[in-house]
Design a protein around this motif. Structure first.
Motif, short mmCIF file in Angstrom:
data_model
loop_
_atom_site.label_atom_id
_atom_site.label_comp_id
_atom_site.label_asym_id
_atom_site.label_seq_id
_atom_site.Cartn_x
_atom_site.Cartn_y
_atom_site.Cartn_z
N PRO A 176 0.58 -1.44 0.05
CA PRO A 176 -0.22 -0.29 0.24
C PRO A 176 0.74 1.15 -0.05
N GLY A 177 0.25 2.38 -0.34
CA GLY A 177 0.85 3.52 -0.81
C GLY A 177 0.04 4.16 0.87
N LEU A 178 -0.11 5.19 1.10
CA LEU A 178 -0.61 6.21 2.16
C LEU A 178 -1.44 5.04 1.99
N THR A 179 -2.03 5.71 3.15
CA THR A 179 -3.62 4.57 3.91
C THR A 179 -3.86 5.38 4.95
N ASP A 180 -4.98 5.47 5.44
CA ASP A 180 -5.79 6.21 6.54
C ASP A 180 -5.43 5.14 7.55
N THR A 181 -4.35 5.32 8.34
CA THR A 181 -3.85 4.53 9.52
C THR A 181 -3.45 4.73 10.52
N THR A 182 -3.81 4.91 12.09
CA THR A 182 -2.50 5.30 12.67
C THR A 182 -0.87 5.60 12.50
N ARG A 183 -0.59 4.56 11.97
CA ARG A 183 0.99 4.29 10.99
C ARG A 183 0.85 5.61 10.73
N VAL A 184 0.14 5.61 8.93
CA VAL A 184 0.56 6.73 8.37
C VAL A 184 0.45 8.24 9.26
N ALA A 185 -0.58 8.41 10.44
CA ALA A 185 -0.61 9.61 11.00
C ALA A 185 1.25 9.89 12.00
N GLU A 186 2.03 8.92 12.56
CA GLU A 186 2.95 8.69 13.09
C GLU A 186 3.96 9.64 12.01
N GLY A 187 3.80 9.03 10.63
CA GLY A 187 4.81 8.84 9.82
C GLY A 187 4.67 10.52 9.03
N MET A 188 3.72 11.12 9.16
CA MET A 188 3.64 12.29 8.70
C MET A 188 4.14 13.54 9.58
N ILE A 189 4.66 12.61 11.14
CA ILE A 189 5.47 13.87 11.91
C ILE A 189 6.40 13.68 12.02
N GLU A 191 7.77 13.07 8.64
CA GLU A 191 7.56 13.94 7.12
C GLU A 191 7.48 15.81 7.35
N ALA A 192 6.83 16.39 8.76
CA ALA A 192 6.92 17.10 8.54
C ALA A 192 7.82 17.56 8.85
N HIS A 193 8.67 17.51 10.41
CA HIS A 193 9.71 17.85 10.87
C HIS A 193 10.62 18.17 9.35
N LEU A 194 10.89 16.76 8.26
CA LEU A 194 11.80 17.62 7.33
C LEU A 194 11.70 18.70 6.72
N MET A 195 9.97 18.84 6.37
CA MET A 195 9.53 19.40 5.71
C MET A 195 9.89 21.08 6.29
N GLY A 196 9.96 21.13 7.51
CA GLY A 196 9.45 22.29 8.40
C GLY A 196 8.56 23.08 8.29
N THR A 197 7.66 22.04 8.84
CA THR A 197 5.80 22.35 8.67
C THR A 197 5.21 21.95 9.07
N ASP A 198 4.25 21.73 9.26
CA ASP A 198 3.38 21.84 10.80
C ASP A 198 2.63 19.70 9.68
N VAL A 199 2.34 18.61 10.29
CA VAL A 199 1.57 17.52 10.52
C VAL A 199 0.33 18.03 8.98
#
Length: 252
Positions: A176-189, A191-199
């Motif tokens: 799967p690609g991005l799927t609506d799960t808590t796992r992906v939600a945690e991964g966005m943290i 991603e946000a850190h690397l991008m210098g933005t919010d989740v």
């Protein structure tokens, strides 16, 4: 479509949440005899047998399989949804982090696959579906360690599928690609850190790269898993199906 899964003994690892839970629910609806394995099965799915085990430990994994087969009979279908490597910006990676990613995803899957694929071969039948992840196909900077584990699992899936094809056992993968799960939600943290933005902004930027413009649902992934586990897919083995909403339009 009748998938003829009624009465089949199905084991779903990581079946207490996310994609694994969606798979377990669907197999129960199809009339299968379902067992769920997770670190905690306190809220096991009604109609399913729950077994708690840490699958990063090979002995616990085999003991869990023994317990399921003692309770329900020989396992016809194994769906591996357990384990996920943590995401991290590349400059935070260490050898220990890489090793932990392999334990969390690759060995958590292999520890269940290894004893069961051999039992299935002795019985002359069985299907193993490994839920992997597109991080093993395309490198992303916040998922390098986990992606490497996924890539290793894709190769193991291909190799085992070929090795056991003549013994009545099919081994397939779903990534799967991005799927609506808590796992992906945690991964966005991460991603946000690397991008210098919010989740929220990180998620929007990721969605912009998906032609379908949305996350997959766990149920959509489960539908594909059930098909691959059924006799309708009887000539499919040694391959991994990518489900990423068109993000990877490549020929391999």
């Amino acid at each position: 479509m009748d998938l003829s899964l009624a009465g089949k003994v199905v084991l779903v690892t990581g079946g207490s949440k996310g994609i694994g839970l969606a798979c377990a629910r669907l197999f129960v609806e199809e009339g299968a005899r379902v067992a769920i394995c997770a670190r905690s099965v306190a809220n096991a799915l009604p109609g399913a047998f729950g077994v708690a085990a840490d699958l990063s430990d090979a002995a616990q994994a085999e003991a869990m399989i023994d317990a399921v087969e003692a309770r329900l009979g020989p396992i016809d279908v194994l769906v591996n949804s357990a384990g996920a490597a943590k995401r991290s910006p590349p400059d935070a990676l260490t050898p220990d982090f890489w090793r932990a990613a392999m334990d969390a995803k690759f060995f958590t899957t292999i520890n269940a696959v290894d004893p069961l694929v051999k039992r299935m071969a002795q019985r002359g039948r069985g299907v193993i579906v490994n839920i992997i992840g597109v991080g093993g196909k395309t490198a992303t900077s916040t998922h390098l360690a986990g992606g490497a584990a996924n890539a290793a699992l894709m190769l193991a899936t291909a190799g085992l599928g070929a090795a056991y094809a003549g013994k009545g056992v099919r081994v397939v993968g779903v990534s799967p690609g991005l799927t609506d799960t808590t796992r992906v939600a945690e991964g966005m943290i991460a991603e946000a850190h690397l991008m210098g933005t919010d989740v929220a902004q990180a998620l929007l930027q990721n969605l912009a790269d998906i032609p379908m413009g949305r996350l997959a649902t766990p149920e959509e992934i489960a539908n594909a898993v059930a098909f691959l586990a059924s006799d309708k897919a009887s000539y499919v083995t040694g391959v991994t199906l990518v489900m990423d909403g068109g993000k990877s339009p490549t020929v391999v």
